[in-house]
Design a protein around this motif. Structure first.
Motif, short mmCIF file in Angstrom:
data_model
loop_
_atom_site.label_atom_id
_atom_site.label_comp_id
_atom_site.label_asym_id
_atom_site.label_seq_id
_atom_site.Cartn_x
_atom_site.Cartn_y
_atom_site.Cartn_z
N SER A 114 0.87 -1.19 0.00
CA SER A 114 0.00 0.00 0.00
C SER A 114 0.89 1.22 0.00
O SER A 114 1.73 1.38 0.91
N VAL A 115 0.66 2.09 -0.99
CA VAL A 115 1.53 3.24 -1.16
C VAL A 115 0.66 4.49 -1.28
O VAL A 115 -0.24 4.53 -2.13
N PRO A 116 0.86 5.51 -0.43
CA PRO A 116 0.07 6.74 -0.58
C PRO A 116 0.33 7.37 -1.94
O PRO A 116 1.47 7.40 -2.43
N GLU A 117 -0.77 7.84 -2.53
CA GLU A 117 -0.62 8.51 -3.81
C GLU A 117 0.13 9.83 -3.62
O GLU A 117 0.20 10.36 -2.51
N GLU A 118 0.67 10.31 -4.72
CA GLU A 118 1.37 11.59 -4.74
C GLU A 118 2.59 11.58 -3.81
O GLU A 118 3.02 12.61 -3.32
N GLY A 119 3.18 10.35 -3.58
CA GLY A 119 4.31 10.29 -2.65
C GLY A 119 5.68 10.46 -3.31
O GLY A 119 6.70 10.53 -2.62
N GLY A 120 5.76 10.43 -4.65
CA GLY A 120 7.03 10.61 -5.35
C GLY A 120 7.85 9.32 -5.41
O GLY A 120 7.36 8.22 -5.15
N ARG A 121 9.14 9.41 -5.81
CA ARG A 121 10.04 8.26 -5.96
C ARG A 121 10.34 7.63 -4.60
O ARG A 121 10.59 8.32 -3.64
N ARG A 122 10.37 6.30 -4.60
CA ARG A 122 10.67 5.60 -3.35
C ARG A 122 10.95 4.12 -3.63
O ARG A 122 10.48 3.58 -4.63
N ILE A 123 11.76 3.47 -2.78
CA ILE A 123 12.04 2.03 -2.85
C ILE A 123 10.97 1.33 -2.02
O ILE A 123 10.70 1.72 -0.88
#
Length: 730
Positions: free
Chosen positions: A10-19
């Motif tokens: 689960s990844v919050p939207e609008e969070g940008g680049r991330r591993i």
């Protein structure tokens, strides 16, 4: 990090680049390969197994990304996998709500039910509906114009339904203001946080007259031959989904009216004005739960008359007596007939006409009847009893439709040309005691008359012509024998009148014909001697009356009572105890009756009444007297009144003009208002529409404006209650 397997992220939207994760491998695996819905954002480093985002996810564009990942050997062959990798974009509140129209328009009717929606606004939010980000709430921000302290409209925060408030149901009136603009706002986050997004729109509302109005007075012609039921009027609620009903206050055996479910009022049977000429009932509307929707409307019906009743003779036979010397044109009697149709209309106008006369007189007309009054007159000549002593007339009585024959008999009676003559010219004398009872016959007298028997020409009336100035005697006549009976009419008194010299005359009720006069033959003489007896004492007045104030001090002299004895003896006062008490001759005695005794030991007593009228003083405070319970139908709409009445135990002069006002406590002046109707009545009215269904205590101050003025604070119980057919406040 960890070995390759099925995984969810689960990844919050609008969070940008991330591993997101690093997968590990074991020989012979040397690299990783990914396929599926990467959308150019989700990538994996082949030789390290690092899963990462090279940009931001967007829940509104794609909330779920489904991928497959495999492990490869040095030759590119699959060693392990593929495994399912699912990445969920978590929604954040990044979209403001938007209305689906730039502006909205709606129409509301005057006196519409509070809380009944007449229009809706609607907005949407692109955020996740399963989160507060898309949970919307509606509110009214501004209200143009806003002439009252309370908002006239309300909105359902969840549905966007706009309806009149209680104040709006009461005050909305197109004659005063026919258009309103509401600024309606919508917020996300259920409106619970300060950083929620919002937007607004205009709702333009037109106010129109209420459809729910009582029709004018309905007029229905009686005895209608139409096929019933007949449509006579229609009412219409502002709410299209109501159920119409009728209820009555008169509680008639049957109410010949009904109402359909589209508000059409019917008369169900022909009406009879002579049976009942007006009807009053109420039309109500209810919702599907049986609750009252609109204020009951009063329907007033007037039954119009038609000419459906014939004239009726007041008597089966009208008998009229006429002397044979009556002159032509003389009024001899009146034929009376009635008509049950409406009074003072052409339907009940009667006209009279003589249709036949028996016996007939070929050469002349004997009788005439006035066409519009029924008054009978002699046509032109006097009647002759020798020719006929009786005439039978048939009189046609007619209205515009019906005709009736009434029978009249005219009896011709003898002219009065003979005077009564006494058998005796002097009846000498009679001696009687002064205590002889009133009504005692003291003499019989007789005169004769030669006119036709049993007529006014032969009936004898006896009167005392002279010698009785005070009407002590009266003479009654036996109508069969013409005998006269002289009676005592008033109590005799030896001391004031010991002797009477009476002159008695005899006359007829019918006037004598011209040229004939009464003479001495119609007179007789008679003497009455009164003897003395020992009489009881006499009060100077037949009764005593005095007025005193009810707050008169004890021992005050009220009046002096005097009496005397006709024979000159002295009298003494004896007191008869009765109810209330005064001080008479230094002794406690009651008011109303006093007995007097003579002092010569004779058993003669007299009594009189003392009437003591107590004059009222203003010593009672006013109070309320309700002819019926005070109530208003729930919900309160406007224009309601209930009548209140003030009373006072004091005499009318002290409370001819009551004043009514509201006390300062119990919030009375904010909730109610009083308007005076007359000296004893006033109207109590609700001042607004925000009343609950319960009993209210209304403090009212009453002032009787007497001398001195007295006030009283009373609590009036006022019910706000449902006025449906099943549950009635009436």
């Amino acid at each position: 990090t960890g070995p390759l397997k099925d995984m969810n992220f689960s990844v919050p939207e609008e969070g940008g680049r991330r591993i997101l994760y690093q997968f590990t491998s074991e020989p012979p695996a040397v690299s990783f390969r990914m396929s599926g819905e990467t959308d150019g954002i989700i990538e994996i480093v082949p030789h390290t197994g690092t899963l990462y985002l090279n940009g931001s996810l967007d829940w509104e564009t794609k909330p779920v990304h489904r991928l497959q990942v495999e492990c490869l050997d040095v030759n590119g062959n699959v060693v392990k996998g593929p495994y399912a990798i699912t990445i969920y974009a978590e929604d954040i509140n990044d979209n403001p709500p938007k209305f689906d129209q730039i502006s909205y328009t709606g129409v509301v009717r005057q006196n519409s039910r509070p809380g009944k929606p007449f229009m809706y606004v609607h907005a949407t939010d692109r955020d996740d509906p399963a989160t507060p980000h898309a949970q919307l709430t509606y509110s009214i921000v501004h209200h143009f114009p806003n002439p009252y302290a309370e908002m006239l409209f309300q909105i359902d925060s969840a549905t966007g339904a706009i309806s009149p408030s209680k104040a709006g149901s009461y005050y909305l009136d197109p004659q005063k203001q026919d258009s309103f603009t509401l600024v309606v706002a919508v917020k996300d986050m259920a409106g619970m946080t300060t950083n929620a997004f919002s937007s607004s729109t205009d709702a333009v509302i037109t106010v129109k007259e209420s459809l729910w109005k009582a029709p004018p007075t309905i007029r229905i012609r009686e005895n209608s031959t139409e096929v019933h039921p007949v449509n006579i009027s229609r009412v219409q609620s502002n709410d299209p989904d109501v159920i119409y009903g009728i209820f009555e206050k008169e509680k008639l055996p049957r109410l010949p009216f009904s109402i359909s479910q589209d508000g059409v009022i019917y008369v169900t049977e022909p009406l009879d004005r002579e049976e009942k000429d007006t009807y009053t009932f109420y039309v109500v509307t209810k919702d599907k739960q049986g609750e009252l929707v609109d204020k009951p409307l009063q329907i007033h019906i007037i039954v119009e008359d038609i000419n459906d009743n014939p004239p009726v003779c007041q008597q089966a036979l009208t008998v009229i007596e006429v002397q044979e010397n009556e002159k032509g044109g003389s009024i001899i009697g009146n034929l009376i007939a009635t008509d049950m149709d409406e009074e003072d209309t052409l339907n009940s106008r009667l006209q009279f006409e003589i249709k036949s006369q028996v016996p007939e007189v070929p050469t002349s007309t004997l009788f005439y009847i006035q066409q519009d009054t029924g008054i009978l007159q002699l046509a032109g000549h006097s009647l002759n009893k020798v020719f006929a002593s009786n005439y039978s007339l048939q009189v046609l009585v007619s209205d515009a439709v019906f005709k009736t024959i009434c029978d009249v008999e005219v009896h011709v009676i003898d002219i009065n040309d003979q005077i009564p003559i006494f058998e005796k010219s002097d009846y000498h004398s009679v001696t009687i005691a002064e205590n002889t009872a009133v009504g005692t016959v003291i003499l019989e007298i007789q005169a004769k008359d030669g006119d036709e028997p049993d007529t006014g020409s032969s009936l004898i009336i006896y009167q005392v012509k002279e010698g009785d100035p005070n009407g002590t005697f009266i003479i009654e006549t036996d109508a069969v024998t013409n005998k006269g009976f002289v009676k005592i009419n008033k109590a005799l008194d030896f001391e004031t009148m010991p002797e009477y010299n009476l002159v008695i005359n005899a006359t007829n009720p019918e006037p004598l014909v011209e040229g004939v006069q009464y003479n001495e033959s119609s007179l007789t003489l008679f003497k009455v001697f009164v003897t003395n007896v020992d009489e009881p004492p006499v009060f100077l007045k037949t009764f005593y009356k005095e007025e005193v104030s009810e707050d008169i001090p004890v021992n005050t002299l009220v009046m002096t009572i005097e009496a005397y004895d006709p024979e000159g003896d002295s009298v003494r006062k004896m007191l008869f105890l009765h109810k209330s008490y005064l001080l008479v001759e230094s002794r406690d005695v009651p008011v109303t009756r006093i007995l007097l005794n003579s002092t010569d030991n004779a058993a003669q007593k007299s009594k009189t009444s003392l009437i003591l009228h107590l004059q009222d003083v203003n010593d009672n405070r006013p109070n309320l007297a309700m002819d019926s319970p005070a109530f208003f139908c729930y919900p309160v709409y406007g224009g309601e009144k209930t009548l209140i009445r003030a009373i006072d135990a004091d005499e009318l002069m002290f409370y001819s003009k009551f004043t009514f006002s509201l006390a300062d406590d119990m919030n009375a002046k904010n909730n109610w208002e009083i308007s005076k109707v007359n000296a004893t009545h006033a109207y109590l009215s609700p001042k607004h529409a925000n009343f609950e269904e319960k009993v209210y205590d209304v403090p009212i101050i009453l002032n009787d404006n007497g001398k001195p003025p007295l006030e009283n604070k009373v609590i009036l119980k006022v019910s706000i209650c449902e006025c449906s057919i099943e549950k009635s406040c009436f």
